[in-house]
Design a protein around this motif. Structure first.
Motif, short mmCIF file in Angstrom:
data_model
loop_
_atom_site.label_atom_id
_atom_site.label_comp_id
_atom_site.label_asym_id
_atom_site.label_seq_id
_atom_site.Cartn_x
_atom_site.Cartn_y
_atom_site.Cartn_z
N GLY A 85 12.06 -6.44 11.53
CA GLY A 85 12.81 -6.55 10.43
C GLY A 85 13.51 -5.63 9.41
N PRO A 86 13.63 -5.66 8.67
CA PRO A 86 14.92 -5.48 7.37
C PRO A 86 14.46 -3.45 7.88
N GLY A 87 12.65 -2.99 7.88
CA GLY A 87 12.78 -1.99 7.73
C GLY A 87 12.88 -1.35 6.35
N GLY A 88 12.14 -0.12 6.32
CA GLY A 88 11.76 0.34 5.00
C GLY A 88 11.52 1.63 4.49
N TYR A 119 20.78 6.68 0.54
CA TYR A 119 20.86 6.30 2.40
C TYR A 119 20.48 5.50 2.63
N GLY A 120 20.15 4.41 1.45
CA GLY A 120 20.37 3.25 1.22
C GLY A 120 18.61 2.84 2.31
N VAL A 121 17.47 3.52 1.91
CA VAL A 121 16.64 2.78 2.44
C VAL A 121 16.42 1.94 1.49
N GLU A 145 4.33 5.84 5.30
CA GLU A 145 5.73 5.70 5.99
C GLU A 145 6.97 5.05 5.55
N ASN A 146 7.77 6.17 6.86
CA ASN A 146 8.76 6.59 6.57
C ASN A 146 9.75 6.18 7.76
N LEU A 147 9.81 4.93 7.31
CA LEU A 147 11.34 4.29 8.03
C LEU A 147 10.84 3.80 9.41
N LYS A 157 19.14 6.82 10.26
CA LYS A 157 19.32 7.56 9.95
C LYS A 157 18.27 8.68 9.96
N LEU A 158 17.10 8.44 10.29
CA LEU A 158 15.65 9.26 11.47
C LEU A 158 16.38 10.63 11.68
N LYS A 159 17.65 10.00 12.88
CA LYS A 159 18.36 11.24 13.34
C LYS A 159 18.50 11.64 12.59
N ARG A 160 19.74 11.41 11.63
CA ARG A 160 20.46 12.55 10.35
C ARG A 160 19.07 14.07 9.87
N GLN A 161 19.78 14.82 9.68
CA GLN A 161 19.31 15.87 9.38
C GLN A 161 18.67 15.70 7.93
N GLU A 162 20.11 15.48 7.46
CA GLU A 162 20.17 15.38 6.24
C GLU A 162 18.88 14.58 5.02
#
Length: 257
Positions: A85-88, A119-121, A145-147, A157-162
């Motif tokens: 799906g679209p995630g989030g 980050y547009g989540v 549930e984090n993305l 996004k999860l690969k970005r430390q920020e």
């Protein structure tokens, strides 16, 4: 002394959701350790207890059996999602809970989404569900549930430390507001990034761009100015024009042959 119980989902032989080069258990543990570090180093009168602090497997009943006698003021179980799906991002409380759990969920959800907004989540909302970790504990309890591991845009996004830092900070801010914690004098709010060190997720692309002459290898974490971007784009433009010219020359030569 306020006590916070943080449960990093999965672990050991149970990786949780897997996809796009990521494992849920690793992200859950990284976030949990980050929340503990920030809460205890920056705020007065708080102790953070962890279901696990390393990559080990625990049954669900073992997790709740550890949490129940600890006398924690609240519990957060940290996960990543899967299912396409679209995630989030979304949060869960138990289907029948106290007003305190609802208040905690609302505050925690709001703070995490505020941290993730740049980050547009996608906000998937606050929900209730019959889940073990939030059912078997009597203190206010929320599962985050984090993305989505299996959604490419979320995985990036999860690969970005920020982004991981934003998830950590959102959990910290929501906990601080609910418990009314006070900041320690002189506590550092956020860790400044070393702009001279490339982030792991960007290392391969950074190395390629250096090899191809677009960057000089210095200050990988620095913000780019418009004049710097003009130089990079101009180098790219010249390379494209050279490539086109080479193709055209090859085409003319083959016709003449």
């Amino acid at each position: 002394m306020k006590k916070v119980w943080i449960d990093a989902g999965h672990g050991g032989k149970d990786p949780g959701a897997v996809g796009n080069g990521l494992q849920e258990k690793d992200i859950a543990l990284a976030v949990s350790l980050g929340v503990k570090q920030r809460l205890e180093s920056q705020y007065v009168g708080v102790q953070v207890l962890l279901s696990r602090s390393t990559d080990v497997f625990l049954e669900l009943k073992d997790r709740t059996n550890k949490a129940k006698p600890a006398g924690a003021d609240l519990l957060v179980s940290i996960h990543c999602n899967a299912g396409g799906g679209p995630g989030g991002f979304e949060t869960f409380r138990y289907t029948s809970v106290s007003a305190a759990s609802k208040t905690f969920q609302n505050g925690l959800h709001t703070e995490i989404m505020a941290a993730l907004k740049p980050y547009g989540v996608i906000d998937r909302g606050q929900k209730s569900k019959n889940l073990h970790m939030i059912r078997e504990n009597k203190m206010p309890a929320v599962l985050t549930e984090n993305l989505f591991i299996d959604v490419l845009s979320d995985a990036a996004k999860l690969k970005r430390q920020e982004v991981i830092d934003a998830i950590i900070q959102g959990h910290v801010s929501g906990t601080v507001k609910y418990l009314g914690l006070k900041r320690k004098e002189g506590a550092v709010v956020t860790k400044e990034r070393d702009i001279n060190v490339v982030s792991p997720w960007a290392a391969p692309a950074w190395e390629e761009m250096q090899k191809n002459g677009y960057y000089d290898g210095k200050r990988p974490g620095a913000a780019i100015t418009r004049e710097e971007s003009a130089i990079v784009l101009n180098r790219l433009r010249k390379n494209i024009l050279d490539l086109i010219a080479g193709v055209m020359r090859g085409s003319v030569k083959s016709r003449s042959d």
